[in-house]
Design a protein around this motif. Structure first.
Motif, PDB file in Angstrom:
ATOM      1  N   GLU A  14      -8.477-129.542-118.271  1.00  0.00           N
ATOM      2  CA  GLU A  14      -9.705-128.833-117.897  1.00  0.00           C
ATOM      3  C   GLU A  14      -9.740-128.550-116.392  1.00  0.00           C
ATOM      4  O   GLU A  14     -10.019-127.423-115.974  1.00  0.00           O
ATOM      5  CB  GLU A  14     -10.908-129.685-118.304  1.00  0.00           C
ATOM      6  N   TYR A  15      -9.447-129.551-115.590  1.00  0.00           N
ATOM      7  CA  TYR A  15      -9.532-129.374-114.139  1.00  0.00           C
ATOM      8  C   TYR A  15      -8.340-128.599-113.588  1.00  0.00           C
ATOM      9  O   TYR A  15      -8.471-127.907-112.579  1.00  0.00           O
ATOM     10  CB  TYR A  15      -9.742-130.717-113.438  1.00  0.00           C
ATOM     11  N   ALA A  17      -7.094-126.054-115.167  1.00  0.00           N
ATOM     12  CA  ALA A  17      -7.513-124.677-115.435  1.00  0.00           C
ATOM     13  C   ALA A  17      -8.523-124.216-114.389  1.00  0.00           C
ATOM     14  O   ALA A  17      -8.456-123.081-113.905  1.00  0.00           O
ATOM     15  CB  ALA A  17      -8.103-124.571-116.841  1.00  0.00           C
ATOM     16  N   GLN A  18      -9.438-125.095-114.006  1.00  0.00           N
ATOM     17  CA  GLN A  18     -10.414-124.739-112.973  1.00  0.00           C
ATOM     18  C   GLN A  18      -9.720-124.495-111.630  1.00  0.00           C
ATOM     19  O   GLN A  18     -10.078-123.556-110.903  1.00  0.00           O
ATOM     20  CB  GLN A  18     -11.454-125.843-112.809  1.00  0.00           C
ATOM     21  N   ALA A  19      -8.755-125.325-111.291  1.00  0.00           N
ATOM     22  CA  ALA A  19      -8.028-125.161-110.029  1.00  0.00           C
ATOM     23  C   ALA A  19      -7.248-123.852-110.033  1.00  0.00           C
ATOM     24  O   ALA A  19      -7.224-123.123-109.032  1.00  0.00           O
ATOM     25  CB  ALA A  19      -7.091-126.344-109.801  1.00  0.00           C
ATOM     26  N   TYR A  20      -6.608-123.535-111.156  1.00  0.00           N
ATOM     27  CA  TYR A  20      -5.867-122.277-111.269  1.00  0.00           C
ATOM     28  C   TYR A  20      -6.800-121.089-111.055  1.00  0.00           C
ATOM     29  O   TYR A  20      -6.493-120.164-110.298  1.00  0.00           O
ATOM     30  CB  TYR A  20      -5.178-122.189-112.632  1.00  0.00           C
ATOM     31  N   GLU A  21      -7.941-121.102-111.732  1.00  0.00           N
ATOM     32  CA  GLU A  21      -8.912-120.015-111.592  1.00  0.00           C
ATOM     33  C   GLU A  21      -9.376-119.888-110.143  1.00  0.00           C
ATOM     34  O   GLU A  21      -9.508-118.774-109.625  1.00  0.00           O
ATOM     35  CB  GLU A  21     -10.109-120.239-112.513  1.00  0.00           C
ATOM     36  N   ALA A  22      -9.632-121.012-109.492  1.00  0.00           N
ATOM     37  CA  ALA A  22     -10.098-120.975-108.104  1.00  0.00           C
ATOM     38  C   ALA A  22      -9.026-120.413-107.172  1.00  0.00           C
ATOM     39  O   ALA A  22      -9.310-119.549-106.330  1.00  0.00           O
ATOM     40  CB  ALA A  22     -10.510-122.376-107.654  1.00  0.00           C
ATOM     41  N   TYR A  67       1.090-123.609-112.163  1.00  0.00           N
ATOM     42  CA  TYR A  67       0.116-124.199-113.081  1.00  0.00           C
ATOM     43  C   TYR A  67       0.593-124.242-114.528  1.00  0.00           C
ATOM     44  O   TYR A  67      -0.029-124.892-115.353  1.00  0.00           O
ATOM     45  CB  TYR A  67      -1.231-123.486-112.966  1.00  0.00           C
ATOM     46  N   ASP A  72       0.015-131.215-114.758  1.00  0.00           N
ATOM     47  CA  ASP A  72      -1.396-131.082-114.444  1.00  0.00           C
ATOM     48  C   ASP A  72      -1.884-132.156-113.484  1.00  0.00           C
ATOM     49  O   ASP A  72      -2.736-131.890-112.643  1.00  0.00           O
ATOM     50  CB  ASP A  72      -2.234-131.111-115.719  1.00  0.00           C
ATOM     51  N   VAL A  76      -3.859-131.059-110.142  1.00  0.00           N
ATOM     52  CA  VAL A  76      -5.250-131.453-109.933  1.00  0.00           C
ATOM     53  C   VAL A  76      -5.369-132.306-108.672  1.00  0.00           C
ATOM     54  O   VAL A  76      -6.264-132.079-107.851  1.00  0.00           O
ATOM     55  CB  VAL A  76      -5.813-132.188-111.173  1.00  0.00           C
ATOM     56  N   LEU A  85     -10.735-128.098-105.494  1.00  0.00           N
ATOM     57  CA  LEU A  85     -11.677-128.753-106.398  1.00  0.00           C
ATOM     58  C   LEU A  85     -12.469-129.770-105.583  1.00  0.00           C
ATOM     59  O   LEU A  85     -11.861-130.630-104.943  1.00  0.00           O
ATOM     60  CB  LEU A  85     -10.948-129.477-107.527  1.00  0.00           C
TER      61      LEU A  85
END
Length: 126
Positions: A14-15, A17-22, A67, A72, A76, A85
């Motif tokens: 989950e995190y 994916a958030q880091a990749y998006e950011a 990523y 992961d 992260v 993050l």
């Protein structure tokens, strides 16, 4: 990637994916500036096309490769140390599991010329 409990593995995915998006968002913001330059008439459509192509072959590909490498925990931890993050948004359980890797990145960031490269894996305690 090290072995983690199922819940921690889910949080890592989950995190990550958030880091990749950011990170992708930051890279896309730079590309967006190229569109503004094109709209202002400073460059032509062909030059803009070349810059879009360079983006897909450069930053976008590098981020996707990093990523999608199935590390992961490393991604992260790096994103936390780099400020991508926010540390206070990360569950304590995940921070605890990543503490050795976070410490590695913090140490590398504090003395980059004395430590290993940021993308190197920390050594496991034997």
């Amino acid at each position: 990637m090290r072995e983690y409990p199922k819940r921690v593995r889910r949080l890592l995915r989950e995190y990550a994916a958030q880091a990749y998006e950011a990170e992708l968002g930051l890279a896309l913001a730079d590309l967006e500036q190229q569109f503004a330059i094109w709209r202002s008439g400073q460059i032509g459509a062909g030059e803009l096309s070349d810059r879009v192509y360079a983006f897909t072959r450069g930053p976008a590909r590098e981020l996707w490769g990093r990523y999608s490498a199935n590390i992961d925990d490393m991604q992260v931890a790096h994103a936390i140390v780099a400020g991508i993050l926010p540390r206070d948004a990360i569950p304590a359980e995940l921070l605890g599991a990543l503490q050795p890797i976070i410490a590695f990145y913090e140490q590398s960031q504090a003395a980059p010329d004395q430590g290993e490269a940021l993308d190197a894996r920390p050594r496991e305690a034997e």
